[in-house]
Motif scaffolding. Structure first.
Motif, PDB file in Angstrom:
ATOM      1  N   UNK A 123     -97.621 -63.972 -34.598  1.00 36.58           N
ATOM      2  CA  UNK A 123     -97.215 -64.343 -33.248  1.00 36.58           C
ATOM      3  C   UNK A 123     -95.705 -64.350 -33.095  1.00 36.58           C
ATOM      4  N   UNK A 124     -95.000 -64.801 -34.145  1.00 37.51           N
ATOM      5  CA  UNK A 124     -93.535 -64.813 -34.101  1.00 37.51           C
ATOM      6  C   UNK A 124     -92.960 -63.396 -34.133  1.00 37.51           C
ATOM      7  N   UNK A 125     -93.715 -62.456 -34.697  1.00 37.68           N
ATOM      8  CA  UNK A 125     -93.246 -61.064 -34.739  1.00 37.68           C
ATOM      9  C   UNK A 125     -93.149 -60.471 -33.338  1.00 37.68           C
ATOM     10  N   UNK A 126     -94.024 -60.885 -32.439  1.00 37.65           N
ATOM     11  CA  UNK A 126     -94.026 -60.373 -31.063  1.00 37.65           C
ATOM     12  C   UNK A 126     -94.219 -61.546 -30.115  1.00 37.65           C
TER      13      UNK A 126
ATOM     14  N   UNK B 154     -87.744 -71.702 -28.228  1.00 40.95           N
ATOM     15  CA  UNK B 154     -86.917 -71.332 -29.385  1.00 40.95           C
ATOM     16  C   UNK B 154     -86.479 -72.539 -30.204  1.00 40.95           C
ATOM     17  N   UNK B 155     -86.189 -73.656 -29.523  1.00 43.17           N
ATOM     18  CA  UNK B 155     -85.777 -74.863 -30.248  1.00 43.17           C
ATOM     19  C   UNK B 155     -86.955 -75.436 -31.037  1.00 43.17           C
ATOM     20  N   UNK B 156     -88.145 -75.422 -30.429  1.00 41.43           N
ATOM     21  CA  UNK B 156     -89.339 -75.883 -31.134  1.00 41.43           C
ATOM     22  C   UNK B 156     -89.590 -75.033 -32.373  1.00 41.43           C
TER      23      UNK B 156
ATOM     24  N   UNK C  59     -89.662 -65.947 -38.173  1.00 40.08           N
ATOM     25  CA  UNK C  59     -90.770 -65.405 -38.949  1.00 40.08           C
ATOM     26  C   UNK C  59     -90.361 -65.199 -40.410  1.00 40.08           C
ATOM     27  N   UNK C  60     -89.174 -64.656 -40.610  1.00 39.06           N
ATOM     28  CA  UNK C  60     -88.696 -64.415 -41.972  1.00 39.06           C
ATOM     29  C   UNK C  60     -88.519 -65.724 -42.738  1.00 39.06           C
ATOM     30  N   UNK C  61     -87.984 -66.739 -42.052  1.00 38.34           N
ATOM     31  CA  UNK C  61     -87.805 -68.041 -42.708  1.00 38.34           C
ATOM     32  C   UNK C  61     -89.168 -68.655 -43.038  1.00 38.34           C
ATOM     33  N   UNK C  62     -90.102 -68.551 -42.087  1.00 38.13           N
ATOM     34  CA  UNK C  62     -91.444 -69.071 -42.330  1.00 38.13           C
ATOM     35  C   UNK C  62     -92.125 -68.365 -43.494  1.00 38.13           C
TER      36      UNK C  62
ATOM     37  N   UNK D 225     -88.971 -64.619 -24.290  1.00 39.60           N
ATOM     38  CA  UNK D 225     -88.438 -65.246 -25.502  1.00 39.60           C
ATOM     39  C   UNK D 225     -87.677 -64.206 -26.320  1.00 39.60           C
ATOM     40  N   UNK D 226     -86.641 -64.666 -27.011  1.00 36.22           N
ATOM     41  CA  UNK D 226     -85.782 -63.762 -27.783  1.00 36.22           C
ATOM     42  C   UNK D 226     -86.514 -63.262 -29.028  1.00 36.22           C
ATOM     43  N   UNK D 227     -86.783 -61.960 -29.059  1.00 38.49           N
ATOM     44  CA  UNK D 227     -87.484 -61.428 -30.226  1.00 38.49           C
ATOM     45  C   UNK D 227     -86.630 -61.494 -31.500  1.00 38.49           C
ATOM     46  N   UNK D 228     -85.338 -61.175 -31.457  1.00 39.84           N
ATOM     47  CA  UNK D 228     -84.541 -61.308 -32.688  1.00 39.84           C
ATOM     48  C   UNK D 228     -84.576 -62.722 -33.257  1.00 39.84           C
ATOM     49  N   UNK D 229     -84.523 -63.729 -32.373  1.00 38.01           N
ATOM     50  CA  UNK D 229     -84.578 -65.109 -32.855  1.00 38.01           C
ATOM     51  C   UNK D 229     -85.917 -65.390 -33.535  1.00 38.01           C
TER      52      UNK D 229
END
Length: 517
Positions: A421-424, A285-287, A438-441, A429-433
């Motif tokens: 990949x970030x969507x799922x 998540x930090x990466x 994903x939205x920011x990207x 790993x925390x999906x909401x995070x």
């Protein structure tokens, strides 16, 4: 196949040694400089041909299997081995490195940058190629570190001797950042080797972290990840990159963006993901957070540089764009999913092709105008490259829209897969995070389109050449030869992504499963 891979890795080193020797009387040509530059084209051409033959002979039905392997004891007391091999992950990077180095050698034959001697330039270029190729081919942690470090000195001298304004400071900043990162990375690699009682990357990947405690994995991921993040570069460890790109000669920028940055992300995929999965899961998540911060930061920096009146340097802008593009690669890796990692690997190759082409083109524009300053290039009515050098303007616009991720070109698929990949994300790993990331990207893709379209409008568009203003040369024959392969591959990868994904996907699936598939 074994011989081919050994030739690909060691051949440039032998060529570098030969470049420093006097040319035989019959091969001197018009001058000693011409002879050594021709030698560079020949050696890099042979290596590219060997890489293509290796790719053609590769068993495409089993891309997850390590092929063309060599395994020889080197330091018996430490169980360090000369272990080489390629699979679907490393093969595209080997071919990309061989291609870009050959195109740089060909370009330099006609347009050698001012600075040191041609002999030193060719020798450094070949040593740089050997170190990069070795990084993608070795399967021993100690050898990986040595190959990883091997590229630093030649790139330092290419910037310091053949670079432009501010080259000395930029070269020192480059080597200090990367050396400090490498020292920390070495500690992490040694920790894994000592605790697992082997430096063999295949054995460690198959073990999939089962022989390492979680605390060891966390420390190893932190140490190795820092070293790799500097080379990638990940925000906020990126500050050496804009200076290095701005000061470097054209071919130095092409190789730095096209292949050297890929060494960092390749290390994450080849070492961190399979060898220390529990540690990676903690830091993922930090990466991802740093990755999307880099996407937004790089895009905003580019927008600021592109704004009229800000005296933005076009080479510096492309350098900042690399920070954003590599952010998508890191986001894909952080998802720890086959979709995300495949996207990261695809984006790696796409970035090498497109940004390599962009730096070639910006170097050509700078040679013609004597500057890469956007305000100077744009002038009062726009630089109007379409009107003054239409082929050069068209190529620059093509590279820009490929870089912004236009569907049908190479830049689209990697970034899209990274966001998917970030969507799922992977289990644990925390999906909401990751949905937030994903939205920011995705917002970052809009910013990327914004600054690249501003660049195209300012540099390419406008009226015909004003009366009395001298004409500039359009694309020359040697430039056409150096740039055409990158254009063709950018289109091919965009229209037929299965060529690359068919290689990487089985290898990624096996890697994430711990070598059990």
């Amino acid at each position: 196949m074994q011989f081919l891979l050994a030739l690909i890795v060691a051949g440039p080193l032998l060529g570098a040694a030969a470049a420093l020797l006097p040319a035989p009387p019959g091969l001197k040509g018009k001058s000693p400089d011409q002879a050594v530059l021709r030698h560079g084209v020949t050696v890099t051409g042979v290596i590219l041909l060997a890489a293509i033959v290796l790719a053609l002979g590769f068993d495409h039905d089993q891309p997850s299997r390590m092929q063309a392997t060599t395994d020889i004891t080197w330091i018996k007391a430490l169980d360090v081995r000369i272990h080489l091999g390629v699979d679907g992950i490393s093969l595209p990077l080997l071919v990309l490195t061989a291609l870009l180095t050959f195109l740089c050698a060909l370009y330099s034959y006609f347009k050698l940058p001012a600075g040191g001697s041609a002999k030193a330039f060719v020798a450094l270029l070949l040593v740089l190629e050997s170190g990069t190729l070795a990084t993608f081919a070795v399967l021993d942690l100690v050898l990986f570190f040595l190959a990883f470090e091997m590229v630093l000195i030649p790139m330092y001298f290419l910037i310091a001797r053949w670079g432009g304004e501010g080259r000395q400071a930029a070269a020192w900043k480059f080597i200090l950042y990367t050396l400090l990162g490498s020292v920390v990375m070495l500690l992490g690699l040694l920790l894994i080797g000592v605790k697992a009682d082997t430096f063999d990357m295949l054995a460690l990947a198959t073990d999939n972290g089962r022989g390492l405690t979680t605390s060891v994995q966390v420390i190893a991921v932190l140490a190795i990840g820092l070293g790799l993040a500097v080379k990638t570069p990940m925000w906020p460890l990126h500050s050496w990159l804009p200076d290095a790109h701005t000061a470097a000669p054209t071919v130095g920028s092409v190789l730095l963006a096209g292949v050297l940055l890929k060494m960092g992300t390749y290390g994450f995929v080849r070492i961190v993901l399979p060898i220390a999965p529990d540690g990676m899961r903690i830091f993922a998540p930090y990466l991802a957070a740093f990755a999307v911060a880099g996407i937004i930061y790089g895009s905003l920096a580019c927008l600021a540089l592109a704004k009229p009146g800000n005296k933005g340097d076009l080479k510096r802008l492309i350098a900042y764009s690399s920070v954003g593009h590599m952010g998508f690669v890191l986001l894909g890796i952080a998802t720890m999913t086959p979709t995300g990692v495949n996207g990261a690997l695809f984006a790696n190759i796409a970035h090498g092709l497109v940004t390599g082409l962009l730096f070639f083109l910006v170097g050509a524009v700078k040679d013609r105008y004597g500057t890469a300053d956007l305000d100077t290039l744009a002038g009062a009515t726009g630089a109007a490259l379409y009107g003054r050098a239409p082929r050069l303007g068209a190529l620059l616009a093509f590279a820009a829209v490929a870089s912004l991720g236009l569907p049908g070109l190479a830049g689209f698929w990697g970034e899209m897969l990274a966001l998917f990949g970030a969507f799922e994300p992977a289990e644990g790993l925390s999906r909401p995070a990751f949905l937030t990331f994903m939205a920011i990207g995705a917002f970052g893709t809009l910013l990327t389109a914004a600054y690249l379209l501003v660049v195209v409008r300012r540099v390419c568009m406008g009226g015909a050449r004003p009366a009395g203003e001298p004409a500039i040369a359009d694309v020359q024959g040697y430039e056409f030869a150096a740039w055409t392969p990158l254009v063709a591959l950018t289109v091919l990868a965009g229209l037929w992504p299965a060529v690359l994904l068919g290689l990487t996907d089985p290898a990624v699936q096996k890697l994430l499963a711990g070598g059990t598939q």
